[in-house]
Design an enzyme around this catalytic site. Sequence first.
Site, mmCIF file in Angstrom:
data_model
loop_
_atom_site.group_PDB
_atom_site.id
_atom_site.type_symbol
_atom_site.label_atom_id
_atom_site.label_comp_id
_atom_site.label_asym_id
_atom_site.label_seq_id
_atom_site.Cartn_x
_atom_site.Cartn_y
_atom_site.Cartn_z
ATOM 1 N N SER A 242 0.811 -1.223 0.000
ATOM 2 C CA SER A 242 0.000 0.000 0.000
ATOM 3 C C SER A 242 0.839 1.266 0.000
ATOM 4 O O SER A 242 1.995 1.265 0.442
ATOM 5 C CB SER A 242 -0.899 0.019 1.228
ATOM 6 O OG SER A 242 -1.809 -1.025 1.128
ATOM 7 N N GLN A 264 -1.490 4.168 6.395
ATOM 8 C CA GLN A 264 -0.943 3.308 5.344
ATOM 9 C C GLN A 264 0.312 2.594 5.814
ATOM 10 O O GLN A 264 0.536 1.436 5.504
ATOM 11 C CB GLN A 264 -0.611 4.137 4.102
ATOM 12 C CG GLN A 264 -1.838 4.606 3.374
ATOM 13 C CD GLN A 264 -2.791 3.472 3.080
ATOM 14 O OE1 GLN A 264 -2.498 2.591 2.290
ATOM 15 N NE2 GLN A 264 -3.941 3.465 3.735
ATOM 16 N N HIS A 267 0.242 -0.878 7.411
ATOM 17 C CA HIS A 267 -0.117 -2.055 6.606
ATOM 18 C C HIS A 267 1.031 -3.051 6.530
ATOM 19 O O HIS A 267 0.841 -4.258 6.596
ATOM 20 C CB HIS A 267 -0.407 -1.631 5.166
ATOM 21 C CG HIS A 267 -1.863 -1.488 4.871
ATOM 22 N ND1 HIS A 267 -2.745 -2.507 5.046
ATOM 23 C CD2 HIS A 267 -2.598 -0.450 4.404
ATOM 24 C CE1 HIS A 267 -3.959 -2.107 4.714
ATOM 25 N NE2 HIS A 267 -3.897 -0.856 4.322
ATOM 26 N N GLU A 332 -1.111 5.234 -5.137
ATOM 27 C CA GLU A 332 -2.334 4.451 -5.014
ATOM 28 C C GLU A 332 -3.456 5.339 -4.419
ATOM 29 O O GLU A 332 -4.538 5.444 -4.968
ATOM 30 C CB GLU A 332 -2.054 3.249 -4.097
ATOM 31 C CG GLU A 332 -3.250 2.359 -3.860
ATOM 32 C CD GLU A 332 -3.005 1.348 -2.758
ATOM 33 O OE1 GLU A 332 -2.006 1.482 -2.001
ATOM 34 O OE2 GLU A 332 -3.824 0.422 -2.623
ATOM 35 N N HIS A 333 -3.153 5.946 -3.271
ATOM 36 C CA HIS A 333 -4.112 6.866 -2.641
ATOM 37 C C HIS A 333 -3.515 8.265 -2.646
ATOM 38 O O HIS A 333 -2.330 8.427 -2.327
ATOM 39 C CB HIS A 333 -4.360 6.497 -1.176
ATOM 40 C CG HIS A 333 -4.790 5.089 -0.962
ATOM 41 N ND1 HIS A 333 -3.926 4.095 -0.539
ATOM 42 C CD2 HIS A 333 -5.997 4.499 -1.115
ATOM 43 C CE1 HIS A 333 -4.586 2.960 -0.438
ATOM 44 N NE2 HIS A 333 -5.846 3.167 -0.785
ATOM 45 N N ASP A 366 -11.488 3.018 2.198
ATOM 46 C CA ASP A 366 -11.091 1.628 2.442
ATOM 47 C C ASP A 366 -12.286 0.748 2.774
ATOM 48 O O ASP A 366 -12.343 -0.412 2.379
ATOM 49 C CB ASP A 366 -10.154 1.564 3.659
ATOM 50 C CG ASP A 366 -8.707 1.566 3.245
ATOM 51 O OD1 ASP A 366 -8.433 1.455 2.043
ATOM 52 O OD2 ASP A 366 -7.849 1.688 4.144
ATOM 53 N N GLU A 420 -1.004 -8.219 -47.360
ATOM 54 C CA GLU A 420 -0.317 -8.960 -46.290
ATOM 55 C C GLU A 420 0.134 -10.340 -46.778
ATOM 56 O O GLU A 420 0.505 -11.186 -45.960
ATOM 57 C CB GLU A 420 -1.246 -9.119 -45.086
ATOM 58 C CG GLU A 420 -1.546 -7.784 -44.417
ATOM 59 C CD GLU A 420 -2.269 -7.917 -43.078
ATOM 60 O OE1 GLU A 420 -2.834 -8.991 -42.803
ATOM 61 O OE2 GLU A 420 -2.243 -6.926 -42.319
ATOM 62 N N HIS A 425 -6.943 -15.789 -47.303
ATOM 63 C CA HIS A 425 -7.886 -14.802 -46.755
ATOM 64 C C HIS A 425 -8.665 -14.151 -47.901
ATOM 65 O O HIS A 425 -9.896 -14.037 -47.850
ATOM 66 C CB HIS A 425 -7.139 -13.685 -45.997
ATOM 67 C CG HIS A 425 -6.713 -14.042 -44.612
ATOM 68 N ND1 HIS A 425 -5.833 -15.042 -44.337
ATOM 69 C CD2 HIS A 425 -7.043 -13.490 -43.420
ATOM 70 C CE1 HIS A 425 -5.634 -15.107 -43.035
ATOM 71 N NE2 HIS A 425 -6.358 -14.177 -42.454
HETATM 72 P P1 NAD Z 1 -1.767 -12.802 3.076
HETATM 73 O O1 NAD Z 1 -2.980 -13.647 3.247
HETATM 74 O O2 NAD Z 1 -1.548 -12.172 1.755
HETATM 75 O O3 NAD Z 1 -0.469 -13.686 3.406
HETATM 76 C C1 NAD Z 1 -0.479 -14.585 4.481
HETATM 77 C C2 NAD Z 1 -0.164 -15.981 4.001
HETATM 78 O O4 NAD Z 1 1.225 -16.019 3.580
HETATM 79 C C3 NAD Z 1 -0.308 -16.992 5.107
HETATM 80 O O5 NAD Z 1 -0.850 -18.179 4.597
HETATM 81 C C4 NAD Z 1 1.128 -17.156 5.576
HETATM 82 O O6 NAD Z 1 1.360 -18.380 6.229
HETATM 83 C C5 NAD Z 1 1.853 -17.090 4.260
HETATM 84 N N1 NAD Z 1 3.307 -16.909 4.430
HETATM 85 C C6 NAD Z 1 3.967 -16.367 5.471
HETATM 86 N N2 NAD Z 1 5.306 -16.478 5.279
HETATM 87 C C7 NAD Z 1 5.485 -17.111 4.089
HETATM 88 C C8 NAD Z 1 6.616 -17.519 3.334
HETATM 89 N N3 NAD Z 1 7.847 -17.319 3.787
HETATM 90 N N4 NAD Z 1 6.426 -18.158 2.160
HETATM 91 C C9 NAD Z 1 5.175 -18.359 1.677
HETATM 92 N N5 NAD Z 1 4.066 -18.000 2.358
HETATM 93 C C10 NAD Z 1 4.212 -17.377 3.537
HETATM 94 O O7 NAD Z 1 -1.815 -11.702 4.238
HETATM 95 P P2 NAD Z 1 -0.751 -10.602 4.675
HETATM 96 O O8 NAD Z 1 0.575 -11.224 4.892
HETATM 97 O O9 NAD Z 1 -1.409 -9.902 5.808
HETATM 98 O O10 NAD Z 1 -0.595 -9.617 3.444
HETATM 99 C C11 NAD Z 1 -1.637 -8.785 2.946
HETATM 100 C C12 NAD Z 1 -1.026 -7.857 1.885
HETATM 101 O O11 NAD Z 1 -2.039 -7.351 1.035
HETATM 102 C C13 NAD Z 1 -0.287 -6.642 2.446
HETATM 103 O O12 NAD Z 1 0.962 -6.565 1.795
HETATM 104 C C14 NAD Z 1 -1.154 -5.448 2.046
HETATM 105 O O13 NAD Z 1 -0.417 -4.279 1.808
HETATM 106 C C15 NAD Z 1 -1.762 -5.979 0.768
HETATM 107 N N6 NAD Z 1 -3.013 -5.296 0.408
HETATM 108 C C16 NAD Z 1 -3.018 -4.586 -0.754
HETATM 109 C C17 NAD Z 1 -4.188 -3.948 -1.165
HETATM 110 C C18 NAD Z 1 -4.202 -3.165 -2.463
HETATM 111 O O14 NAD Z 1 -5.265 -2.793 -2.922
HETATM 112 N N7 NAD Z 1 -3.060 -2.918 -3.061
HETATM 113 C C19 NAD Z 1 -5.357 -4.040 -0.397
HETATM 114 C C20 NAD Z 1 -5.314 -4.796 0.777
HETATM 115 C C21 NAD Z 1 -4.132 -5.443 1.165
#
Ligand code: NAD
Length: 443
Positions: A242, A264, A267, A332-333, A366, A420, A425
């Site tokens: 984000s 942000q 996050h 993004e925002h 959001d 062509e 064709h």
């Molecule tokens: P997630 O569900 O994306 O990831 C968690 C999963 O990854 C779990 O299953 C965890 O066990 C696994 N994991 C942890 N370590 C790992 C590794 N080494 N190898 C493989 N898998 C592994 O949830 P999150 O981690 O909270 O991430 C959410 C992301 O989404 C954030 O980066 C956030 O910024 C992003 N996001 C972006 C937007 C957007 O619109 N751009 C909106 C919401 C969220």
Amino acid sequence: MPCPIFSYDGENDWFSLKQRLSGRKNPDSVVQDRVRAILDNVQSNQDQALVEYTQKFDCPDFCAEQLRVPQSAIEAAPSEIPPEDLRILKESIANVQAFHERQRENSWWTTQEDGTVLGQMVLPVGRVGLYVPGGQGGSTPLISSIIMNAVPARVAGVDQIIMTSPPRKDGTLNPYLLATAALLEIKDVFAVGSAWAIGALAFGTPSIPACDFIAGPGNIYVATAKALLVGEVGIDMVAGPSEIAIIADDSANPAWIAADLLSQAEHDPLAAALLVTTDKQLPNRVTQKLERQTASLPRGEIAAKSLAEWGGIIVTPDMDTAVKLTNRIAPEHLELCVSDPWPLLGKIRNAGAVFMGHHCPEPVGDYFAGPNHVLPTLGTARFSSALSVQNFYKKTSVIAASKQYVREHGSKIARFARLEALEAHARSVEIRNNDDEEVNDAT
Ligand code: NAD
């Protein structure tokens, strides 16, 4: 480590700033290799691979029977959360639905004078896989993500949504996730996360049906898996970490600006929060507020890391320079925390979503107002848009050429084909205009 302060005077300062901003970009090859191996394993070993990864990362005692969340658990979930929270979820869904209804597109047809009909059928994609980020062990369930992805899909007419999210330590999903799924009539919910969930949605396994399209944000493993599967399935976008840019003048409240930057920064350590201001006093005032507010935030450590590594307070000589810089960043925002944001809005060229004035912090979008919160990151707002109903449509063009049409335009079409060097064709058109039946039959 505090949020660094820069001055920006135009072209000469852009290069170093760009270097800093682009540092968050591509996943390194180690992550790519790891994700590729995960996808191969899911394709070969299917549910067994999903269970093994889930045991290793999210839920030590996970078993294959826990992959599909029982229908009874989904149906019961709305009654398991406080009624006031259920009302908030319903109101949010109604707002998001109302906004996205305006994006609906219809098929269209036009009939020409010779009877030829041209048209475009607007059709929903078949089966959509919806990834809902949950954090390791389901610790940070992004409830709003379900609403922001499922509502536009439903408005487009998608009837089957397969939802996945990482399970908690006991193998279940958070009741708020299930209650939201129930409100959106999502019946196929799976407790599985990360890159292996994306692989399952793309390839299909005995438990999880293969999807035509995968939507939803996620961490670097999820995003990399989606990027690697482009072509195998459709994807919404590769949503990066984000980011927010705030343009502020001397009318801005430093405490509010600090709160918005932190909203942000909390996050992700890779999130980027930037303040661009013409007010020379504001940087120090905001820095003080950032320090105080970060200290009391539960995710203060993540926010501090993000601000120190990727955040910035940038002072520009005038508002024009501030706007030009922001257009280059394409955040993004974008918050316009200035006394009159409307004249500035006309100069904004690149931003995922704009939040107007002092009373419109980014979380309004959001969770609640209606526009989609899945937005282009990492400068991609230069050429792409927020998630919308359009992402869930396919468009099929239709040509019903009349006999007269081919008579009138056939020679031009044949000539074009020969330009062509595509003789077959040309002939496929000419054969229809040949009145000599004998020649026609013999051809
Ligand atoms: P997630 O569900 O994306 O990831 C968690 C999963 O990854 C779990 O299953 C965890 O066990 C696994 N994991 C942890 N370590 C790992 C590794 N080494 N190898 C493989 N898998 C592994 O949830 P999150 O981690 O909270 O991430 C959410 C992301 O989404 C954030 O980066 C956030 O910024 C992003 N996001 C972006 C937007 C957007 O619109 N751009 C909106 C919401 C969220």
